[in-house]
Design a protein around this motif. Structure first.
Motif, PDB file in Angstrom:
ATOM      1  N   VAL A 242       0.837  -1.204   0.000  1.00  0.00           N
ATOM      2  CA  VAL A 242       0.000   0.000   0.000  1.00  0.00           C
ATOM      3  C   VAL A 242       0.867   1.248   0.000  1.00  0.00           C
ATOM      4  N   ILE A 243       1.968   1.241   0.726  1.00  0.00           N
ATOM      5  CA  ILE A 243       2.864   2.402   0.732  1.00  0.00           C
ATOM      6  C   ILE A 243       3.387   2.673  -0.672  1.00  0.00           C
ATOM      7  N   THR A 244       3.733   1.622  -1.407  1.00  0.00           N
ATOM      8  CA  THR A 244       4.250   1.835  -2.764  1.00  0.00           C
ATOM      9  C   THR A 244       3.202   2.437  -3.691  1.00  0.00           C
ATOM     10  N   LEU A 245       1.925   2.325  -3.321  1.00  0.00           N
ATOM     11  CA  LEU A 245       0.838   2.839  -4.158  1.00  0.00           C
ATOM     12  C   LEU A 245       0.376   4.229  -3.739  1.00  0.00           C
ATOM     13  N   HIS A 246       1.027   4.815  -2.743  1.00  0.00           N
ATOM     14  CA  HIS A 246       0.654   6.166  -2.313  1.00  0.00           C
ATOM     15  C   HIS A 246       0.742   7.128  -3.505  1.00  0.00           C
TER      16      HIS A 246
END
Length: 423
Positions: free
Chosen positions: A377-381
Protein backbone atom coordinates in the motif's frame (compact mmCIF):
# COMPACT_ATOMS: atom_id res chain seq x y z
CA UNK A 1 19.11 30.61 15.15
CA UNK A 2 17.91 28.61 18.12
CA UNK A 3 20.52 26.38 19.69
CA UNK A 4 20.17 22.75 18.65
CA UNK A 5 19.57 20.70 21.80
CA UNK A 6 20.77 17.16 22.36
CA UNK A 7 17.57 15.16 22.64
CA UNK A 8 19.10 11.71 22.28
CA UNK A 9 17.99 10.84 25.81
CA UNK A 10 14.39 11.71 25.05
CA UNK A 11 14.56 9.76 21.79
CA UNK A 12 15.83 6.67 23.63
CA UNK A 13 13.04 7.01 26.19
CA UNK A 14 10.32 7.19 23.53
CA UNK A 15 11.74 4.28 21.53
CA UNK A 16 11.99 2.13 24.64
CA UNK A 17 8.36 2.85 25.55
CA UNK A 18 7.26 2.00 22.02
CA UNK A 19 9.27 -1.22 22.15
CA UNK A 20 7.57 -2.18 25.41
CA UNK A 21 4.14 -1.45 23.92
CA UNK A 22 5.00 -3.18 20.64
CA UNK A 23 3.73 -6.72 21.37
CA UNK A 24 0.39 -5.23 22.45
CA UNK A 25 0.14 -3.26 19.21
CA UNK A 26 0.87 -6.42 17.24
CA UNK A 27 -1.73 -8.39 19.20
CA UNK A 28 -4.37 -5.72 18.53
CA UNK A 29 -3.61 -5.40 14.82
CA UNK A 30 -6.16 -7.97 13.62
CA UNK A 31 -8.99 -6.35 15.59
CA UNK A 32 -7.98 -2.95 14.20
CA UNK A 33 -8.06 -4.36 10.66
CA UNK A 34 -11.53 -5.77 11.16
CA UNK A 35 -12.76 -2.50 12.66
CA UNK A 36 -11.11 -0.42 9.92
CA UNK A 37 -9.47 1.81 12.53
CA UNK A 38 -7.24 1.79 15.57
CA UNK A 39 -9.09 1.74 18.87
CA UNK A 40 -9.17 4.84 21.03
CA UNK A 41 -7.26 2.83 23.63
CA UNK A 42 -4.46 2.18 21.13
CA UNK A 43 -4.33 5.87 20.27
CA UNK A 44 -4.07 6.70 23.99
CA UNK A 45 -1.38 4.06 24.53
CA UNK A 46 0.72 5.35 21.62
CA UNK A 47 0.25 8.89 22.93
CA UNK A 48 1.57 7.79 26.32
CA UNK A 49 4.87 6.73 24.71
CA UNK A 50 5.36 10.26 23.36
CA UNK A 51 5.28 9.12 19.73
CA UNK A 52 2.57 11.59 18.76
CA UNK A 53 4.60 14.43 20.26
CA UNK A 54 7.88 13.96 18.40
CA UNK A 55 7.24 16.70 15.82
CA UNK A 56 5.32 19.16 18.00
CA UNK A 57 6.86 22.56 18.85
CA UNK A 58 8.91 22.92 22.00
CA UNK A 59 7.15 26.19 22.81
CA UNK A 60 3.99 24.18 23.49
CA UNK A 61 5.56 21.26 25.34
CA UNK A 62 6.42 19.24 22.25
CA UNK A 63 9.56 17.15 22.00
CA UNK A 64 10.51 18.72 18.64
CA UNK A 65 12.94 15.95 17.79
CA UNK A 66 15.07 16.25 14.70
CA UNK A 67 13.77 14.62 11.53
CA UNK A 68 16.52 12.03 11.83
CA UNK A 69 15.33 11.18 15.34
CA UNK A 70 11.68 11.14 14.30
CA UNK A 71 12.61 8.57 11.66
CA UNK A 72 13.73 6.13 14.37
CA UNK A 73 10.42 6.50 16.22
CA UNK A 74 8.30 5.96 13.11
CA UNK A 75 10.33 2.87 12.21
CA UNK A 76 10.00 1.38 15.68
CA UNK A 77 6.22 1.84 15.76
CA UNK A 78 5.79 0.45 12.23
CA UNK A 79 7.84 -2.62 13.15
CA UNK A 80 4.99 -3.77 15.38
CA UNK A 81 2.03 -2.70 13.27
CA UNK A 82 2.03 -0.88 9.94
CA UNK A 83 -1.23 0.94 10.63
CA UNK A 84 0.12 2.33 13.90
CA UNK A 85 3.28 3.37 12.08
CA UNK A 86 1.21 5.12 9.43
CA UNK A 87 -0.71 7.11 12.03
CA UNK A 88 2.48 8.18 13.81
CA UNK A 89 4.06 9.12 10.47
CA UNK A 90 1.06 11.30 9.57
CA UNK A 91 1.04 12.89 13.02
CA UNK A 92 4.71 13.86 12.76
CA UNK A 93 5.01 14.70 9.09
CA UNK A 94 1.98 17.02 8.84
CA UNK A 95 3.13 19.38 11.58
CA UNK A 96 4.62 21.67 8.93
CA UNK A 97 1.11 22.48 7.67
CA UNK A 98 -0.19 24.24 10.81
CA UNK A 99 3.30 25.63 11.43
CA UNK A 100 3.23 27.21 7.98
CA UNK A 101 -0.23 28.65 8.56
CA UNK A 102 0.79 31.30 11.09
CA UNK A 103 0.99 31.91 14.82
CA UNK A 104 -2.75 31.92 15.47
CA UNK A 105 -3.26 28.48 13.94
CA UNK A 106 -0.18 27.20 15.80
CA UNK A 107 -1.66 28.41 19.10
CA UNK A 108 -5.01 26.82 18.29
CA UNK A 109 -3.54 23.44 17.35
CA UNK A 110 -0.85 23.03 20.00
CA UNK A 111 -2.08 25.14 22.92
CA UNK A 112 -4.79 22.87 24.40
CA UNK A 113 -4.16 19.51 26.03
CA UNK A 114 -4.92 16.64 23.66
CA UNK A 115 -4.50 12.87 23.48
CA UNK A 116 -3.50 11.61 20.04
CA UNK A 117 -2.33 13.26 16.83
CA UNK A 118 -2.67 17.05 16.67
CA UNK A 119 -3.50 17.54 13.02
CA UNK A 120 -4.47 15.58 9.93
CA UNK A 121 -4.51 16.48 6.25
CA UNK A 122 -6.71 15.46 3.35
CA UNK A 123 -6.88 16.03 -0.41
CA UNK A 124 -3.94 18.39 -0.88
CA UNK A 125 -3.62 17.24 -4.45
CA UNK A 126 -4.91 18.93 -7.64
CA UNK A 127 -7.82 16.47 -7.72
CA UNK A 128 -9.29 18.03 -4.56
CA UNK A 129 -13.07 18.22 -4.71
CA UNK A 130 -13.12 21.00 -2.13
CA UNK A 131 -14.05 24.50 -3.23
CA UNK A 132 -13.63 27.85 -1.48
CA UNK A 133 -14.97 31.34 -2.13
CA UNK A 134 -14.36 34.55 -0.24
CA UNK A 135 -16.92 36.09 2.04
CA UNK A 136 -16.85 38.73 4.76
CA UNK A 137 -14.42 37.69 7.49
CA UNK A 138 -13.40 34.43 5.88
CA UNK A 139 -14.29 31.79 3.35
CA UNK A 140 -17.18 29.52 2.44
CA UNK A 141 -16.01 26.02 1.66
CA UNK A 142 -18.07 23.36 -0.07
CA UNK A 143 -17.74 20.16 -2.04
CA UNK A 144 -16.11 16.95 -1.02
CA UNK A 145 -15.64 14.26 -0.16
CA UNK A 146 -12.08 14.82 0.99
CA UNK A 147 -10.42 11.44 0.65
CA UNK A 148 -7.69 9.57 2.55
CA UNK A 149 -8.17 11.49 5.80
CA UNK A 150 -5.49 9.70 7.81
CA UNK A 151 -5.58 10.62 11.54
CA UNK A 152 -8.71 12.73 11.02
CA UNK A 153 -10.73 10.43 13.33
CA UNK A 154 -8.56 11.48 16.28
CA UNK A 155 -7.01 14.87 15.50
CA UNK A 156 -8.67 18.08 16.78
CA UNK A 157 -8.18 19.64 13.32
CA UNK A 158 -7.98 18.34 9.79
CA UNK A 159 -6.48 20.48 7.06
CA UNK A 160 -8.54 20.20 3.88
CA UNK A 161 -7.34 21.03 0.39
CA UNK A 162 -9.70 23.42 -1.42
CA UNK A 163 -9.51 25.07 -4.82
CA UNK A 164 -10.40 28.72 -5.24
CA UNK A 165 -10.86 30.22 -8.69
CA UNK A 166 -10.52 34.00 -8.49
CA UNK A 167 -9.34 36.72 -10.83
CA UNK A 168 -5.72 35.67 -10.37
CA UNK A 169 -6.50 32.07 -11.34
CA UNK A 170 -6.96 28.78 -9.55
CA UNK A 171 -5.09 28.30 -6.30
CA UNK A 172 -4.84 25.51 -3.76
CA UNK A 173 -5.83 26.58 -0.25
CA UNK A 174 -5.18 24.78 3.04
CA UNK A 175 -8.27 25.01 5.23
CA UNK A 176 -8.07 24.15 8.93
CA UNK A 177 -11.38 22.63 10.15
CA UNK A 178 -12.20 21.44 13.71
CA UNK A 179 -13.16 17.80 14.17
CA UNK A 180 -16.64 18.76 15.35
CA UNK A 181 -17.39 20.41 11.99
CA UNK A 182 -16.64 17.30 9.96
CA UNK A 183 -18.60 14.19 9.05
CA UNK A 184 -16.75 10.91 8.56
CA UNK A 185 -17.74 8.35 5.94
CA UNK A 186 -17.48 4.61 6.56
CA UNK A 187 -15.59 3.95 3.33
CA UNK A 188 -12.19 2.61 4.39
CA UNK A 189 -12.44 -0.89 2.91
CA UNK A 190 -8.98 -1.45 1.47
CA UNK A 191 -6.29 -4.06 0.79
CA UNK A 192 -3.77 -2.88 3.38
CA UNK A 193 -3.19 -0.33 6.15
CA UNK A 194 -6.75 -1.18 7.17
CA UNK A 195 -6.30 -0.08 10.77
CA UNK A 196 -5.43 3.51 9.87
CA UNK A 197 -9.06 4.56 9.54
CA UNK A 198 -8.14 6.85 6.63
CA UNK A 199 -11.76 7.56 5.83
CA UNK A 200 -13.21 10.24 3.58
CA UNK A 201 -14.61 13.42 5.10
CA UNK A 202 -17.67 15.55 4.35
CA UNK A 203 -19.14 18.73 5.76
CA UNK A 204 -22.24 18.51 7.97
CA UNK A 205 -24.14 20.55 5.36
CA UNK A 206 -23.54 21.88 1.85
CA UNK A 207 -21.39 24.79 2.99
CA UNK A 208 -19.22 25.77 5.95
CA UNK A 209 -17.90 29.18 7.00
CA UNK A 210 -14.21 29.16 7.95
CA UNK A 211 -12.58 32.28 9.45
CA UNK A 212 -9.91 33.92 7.38
CA UNK A 213 -6.93 33.00 9.58
CA UNK A 214 -7.65 29.28 9.11
CA UNK A 215 -7.45 29.50 5.32
CA UNK A 216 -3.94 29.84 3.88
CA UNK A 217 -2.62 29.70 0.33
CA UNK A 218 -0.79 26.41 0.10
CA UNK A 219 2.14 28.06 -1.65
CA UNK A 220 2.67 30.24 1.44
CA UNK A 221 2.79 27.15 3.63
CA UNK A 222 5.19 25.35 1.31
CA UNK A 223 7.36 28.47 1.04
CA UNK A 224 7.29 29.08 4.81
CA UNK A 225 6.53 32.75 4.23
CA UNK A 226 4.28 33.33 7.28
CA UNK A 227 5.69 34.03 10.73
CA UNK A 228 4.66 31.30 13.16
CA UNK A 229 6.57 32.43 16.25
CA UNK A 230 8.50 29.14 16.48
CA UNK A 231 12.25 29.32 17.03
CA UNK A 232 13.59 25.85 16.25
CA UNK A 233 15.37 24.95 13.02
CA UNK A 234 12.87 22.11 12.48
CA UNK A 235 10.38 24.72 11.27
CA UNK A 236 12.80 25.80 8.56
CA UNK A 237 13.43 22.24 7.36
CA UNK A 238 12.21 21.42 3.83
CA UNK A 239 8.72 19.97 4.06
CA UNK A 240 9.23 17.28 1.42
CA UNK A 241 12.40 16.09 3.12
CA UNK A 242 10.57 15.91 6.45
CA UNK A 243 7.45 14.16 5.20
CA UNK A 244 9.05 11.66 2.88
CA UNK A 245 12.14 10.74 4.89
CA UNK A 246 9.74 9.70 7.63
CA UNK A 247 7.54 7.89 5.12
CA UNK A 248 10.54 5.70 4.31
CA UNK A 249 10.71 4.86 7.99
CA UNK A 250 7.33 3.18 7.77
CA UNK A 251 8.50 0.79 5.06
CA UNK A 252 11.72 0.06 6.91
CA UNK A 253 9.94 -0.68 10.18
CA UNK A 254 7.38 -2.96 8.56
CA UNK A 255 10.12 -4.89 6.74
CA UNK A 256 12.21 -5.26 9.90
CA UNK A 257 9.17 -6.51 11.79
CA UNK A 258 8.47 -9.06 9.07
CA UNK A 259 12.08 -10.24 9.17
CA UNK A 260 11.97 -10.63 12.96
CA UNK A 261 8.75 -12.62 12.67
CA UNK A 262 10.18 -14.84 9.92
CA UNK A 263 13.23 -15.73 12.01
CA UNK A 264 11.03 -16.46 15.00
CA UNK A 265 8.53 -18.72 13.21
CA UNK A 266 11.05 -20.53 10.98
CA UNK A 267 13.16 -22.14 13.70
CA UNK A 268 12.54 -25.90 13.54
CA UNK A 269 10.12 -25.59 10.62
CA UNK A 270 10.74 -28.12 7.82
CA UNK A 271 10.87 -27.09 4.15
CA UNK A 272 8.46 -29.14 2.08
CA UNK A 273 9.98 -30.83 -0.98
CA UNK A 274 13.41 -31.02 0.67
CA UNK A 275 15.07 -33.01 3.44
CA UNK A 276 15.62 -29.88 5.55
CA UNK A 277 14.00 -30.28 8.97
CA UNK A 278 14.88 -26.76 10.12
CA UNK A 279 14.38 -23.90 7.68
CA UNK A 280 17.05 -21.80 9.36
CA UNK A 281 19.66 -24.49 8.61
CA UNK A 282 19.02 -24.46 4.85
CA UNK A 283 21.44 -22.66 2.47
CA UNK A 284 18.51 -21.46 0.38
CA UNK A 285 17.24 -19.63 3.48
CA UNK A 286 20.66 -18.09 4.06
CA UNK A 287 20.80 -16.74 0.50
CA UNK A 288 17.31 -15.29 0.82
CA UNK A 289 18.07 -13.68 4.18
CA UNK A 290 21.17 -11.98 2.78
CA UNK A 291 19.08 -10.47 -0.01
CA UNK A 292 16.41 -9.34 2.44
CA UNK A 293 19.07 -7.76 4.64
CA UNK A 294 20.62 -5.92 1.71
CA UNK A 295 17.30 -4.45 0.59
CA UNK A 296 16.35 -3.29 4.09
CA UNK A 297 19.85 -2.01 4.81
CA UNK A 298 20.01 -0.04 1.57
CA UNK A 299 16.59 1.45 2.26
CA UNK A 300 17.58 2.34 5.83
CA UNK A 301 20.80 4.11 4.87
CA UNK A 302 19.03 6.09 2.16
CA UNK A 303 16.21 7.24 4.46
CA UNK A 304 18.63 8.11 7.25
CA UNK A 305 20.78 10.17 4.90
CA UNK A 306 17.76 12.09 3.61
CA UNK A 307 16.51 12.77 7.13
CA UNK A 308 19.92 14.03 8.23
CA UNK A 309 20.17 16.27 5.17
CA UNK A 310 16.70 17.63 5.90
CA UNK A 311 17.91 18.63 9.37
CA UNK A 312 21.05 20.24 7.95
CA UNK A 313 19.05 22.28 5.46
CA UNK A 314 16.73 23.44 8.25
CA UNK A 315 19.70 24.56 10.32
CA UNK A 316 21.15 26.48 7.38
CA UNK A 317 17.84 28.26 6.78
CA UNK A 318 17.45 29.07 10.48
CA UNK A 319 20.94 30.58 10.48
CA UNK A 320 19.99 32.88 7.61
CA UNK A 321 22.13 31.03 5.05
CA UNK A 322 19.65 28.80 3.20
CA UNK A 323 20.70 26.50 0.41
CA UNK A 324 20.19 27.92 -3.07
CA UNK A 325 16.93 27.11 -4.91
CA UNK A 326 18.59 24.84 -7.45
CA UNK A 327 20.00 22.63 -4.69
CA UNK A 328 16.65 22.59 -2.88
CA UNK A 329 14.87 21.53 -6.05
CA UNK A 330 17.35 18.72 -6.66
CA UNK A 331 17.17 17.54 -3.04
CA UNK A 332 13.37 17.54 -3.04
CA UNK A 333 13.23 15.58 -6.29
CA UNK A 334 15.82 13.17 -4.98
CA UNK A 335 14.16 12.51 -1.64
CA UNK A 336 10.90 11.73 -3.43
CA UNK A 337 12.35 9.20 -5.84
CA UNK A 338 14.57 7.66 -3.17
CA UNK A 339 11.60 7.23 -0.84
CA UNK A 340 9.80 5.44 -3.66
CA UNK A 341 12.78 3.10 -3.92
CA UNK A 342 12.84 2.61 -0.15
CA UNK A 343 9.20 1.51 -0.33
CA UNK A 344 9.90 -0.74 -3.32
CA UNK A 345 12.91 -2.48 -1.80
CA UNK A 346 11.19 -3.06 1.54
CA UNK A 347 8.07 -4.43 -0.16
CA UNK A 348 10.27 -6.76 -2.22
CA UNK A 349 12.09 -7.92 0.92
CA UNK A 350 8.79 -8.77 2.59
CA UNK A 351 7.60 -10.63 -0.50
CA UNK A 352 10.69 -12.84 -0.28
CA UNK A 353 9.91 -13.56 3.37
CA UNK A 354 6.25 -14.21 2.58
CA UNK A 355 7.06 -16.57 -0.28
CA UNK A 356 9.36 -18.56 1.98
CA UNK A 357 6.95 -18.76 4.89
CA UNK A 358 4.65 -21.49 3.62
CA UNK A 359 0.90 -21.58 3.22
CA UNK A 360 0.22 -20.85 6.89
CA UNK A 361 1.57 -17.33 6.32
CA UNK A 362 -1.66 -16.39 4.52
CA UNK A 363 -3.67 -16.71 7.73
CA UNK A 364 -5.33 -13.49 8.92
CA UNK A 365 -3.67 -13.90 12.28
CA UNK A 366 -0.16 -14.03 10.79
CA UNK A 367 1.62 -10.68 10.89
CA UNK A 368 3.81 -11.45 7.84
CA UNK A 369 0.85 -11.37 5.45
CA UNK A 370 -0.28 -8.09 6.99
CA UNK A 371 3.20 -6.64 6.52
CA UNK A 372 3.11 -7.84 2.92
CA UNK A 373 -0.13 -5.96 2.23
CA UNK A 374 0.74 -2.87 4.24
CA UNK A 375 4.11 -2.45 2.53
CA UNK A 376 2.54 -2.69 -0.91
CA UNK A 377 0.00 0.00 0.00
CA UNK A 378 2.86 2.40 0.73
CA UNK A 379 4.25 1.83 -2.76
CA UNK A 380 0.84 2.84 -4.16
CA UNK A 381 0.65 6.17 -2.31
CA UNK A 382 -0.26 8.98 -4.70
CA UNK A 383 3.02 10.78 -4.03
CA UNK A 384 5.20 7.72 -4.68
CA UNK A 385 4.66 7.06 -8.37
CA UNK A 386 8.10 5.57 -8.96
CA UNK A 387 8.14 6.05 -12.72
CA UNK A 388 6.97 9.68 -12.61
CA UNK A 389 9.40 10.55 -9.82
CA UNK A 390 12.22 8.81 -11.66
CA UNK A 391 11.51 10.81 -14.80
CA UNK A 392 11.45 14.10 -12.91
CA UNK A 393 14.73 13.43 -11.15
CA UNK A 394 16.28 12.09 -14.34
CA UNK A 395 15.27 15.29 -16.12
CA UNK A 396 17.09 17.31 -13.49
CA UNK A 397 20.16 15.11 -13.84
CA UNK A 398 20.07 15.80 -17.57
CA UNK A 399 19.76 19.56 -17.06
CA UNK A 400 16.04 19.74 -17.88
CA UNK A 401 13.34 21.11 -15.56
CA UNK A 402 10.86 18.55 -14.15
CA UNK A 403 7.18 18.57 -15.00
CA UNK A 404 5.38 21.65 -13.67
CA UNK A 405 2.22 20.58 -11.85
CA UNK A 406 0.10 21.69 -8.92
CA UNK A 407 0.00 19.92 -5.59
CA UNK A 408 1.90 19.07 -2.46
CA UNK A 409 4.88 17.47 -4.24
CA UNK A 410 5.42 20.13 -6.89
CA UNK A 411 9.06 20.94 -7.57
CA UNK A 412 8.73 24.15 -9.59
CA UNK A 413 8.52 26.34 -6.48
CA UNK A 414 12.22 25.73 -5.88
CA UNK A 415 13.44 26.33 -9.42
CA UNK A 416 15.67 29.30 -10.13
CA UNK A 417 13.76 31.80 -12.26
CA UNK A 418 16.23 31.41 -15.12
CA UNK A 419 15.50 27.68 -15.26
CA UNK A 420 11.70 27.72 -15.03
CA UNK A 421 11.28 28.65 -18.66
CA UNK A 422 13.15 25.49 -19.67
CA UNK A 423 10.45 23.25 -18.19
Amino acid sequence: MAAVQDKSGRLAEIVEKVRALGPTLRDRALDAERAGRLSDQTIADIDATGAFNIGSPAEYGGDELSVRQQLDVVSEVAKWDGSCGWCVWVAASTNWIPAGSGARVVEEVYGPQWVGPRVAGSSHFPASRGRARRTEGGWIISGGPWTFGSDSLWAPYTNLGCITDEADGKRLLAVQVPIGELRFLDDWQVAGMRGTGSVSLMLPSDELFVPDYRVVDFSDIAGMTIDNGLAGSLWQAPSLGWAFSLMGGMSIGIAQGALDRFLDRSAGRPIRGTTYKDQLQAPLTHLMLAEVHSKIRSATLMAQANAAETDRLGELAAAGTPADPEYMQNFSARVLVETAYVAKWCAEAIELLQRNSGSTAIMESESIQRAWRDARVITLHGALNLEALSENYGRLMAGIQPHNFAGITTLDRFAPAALKKAG
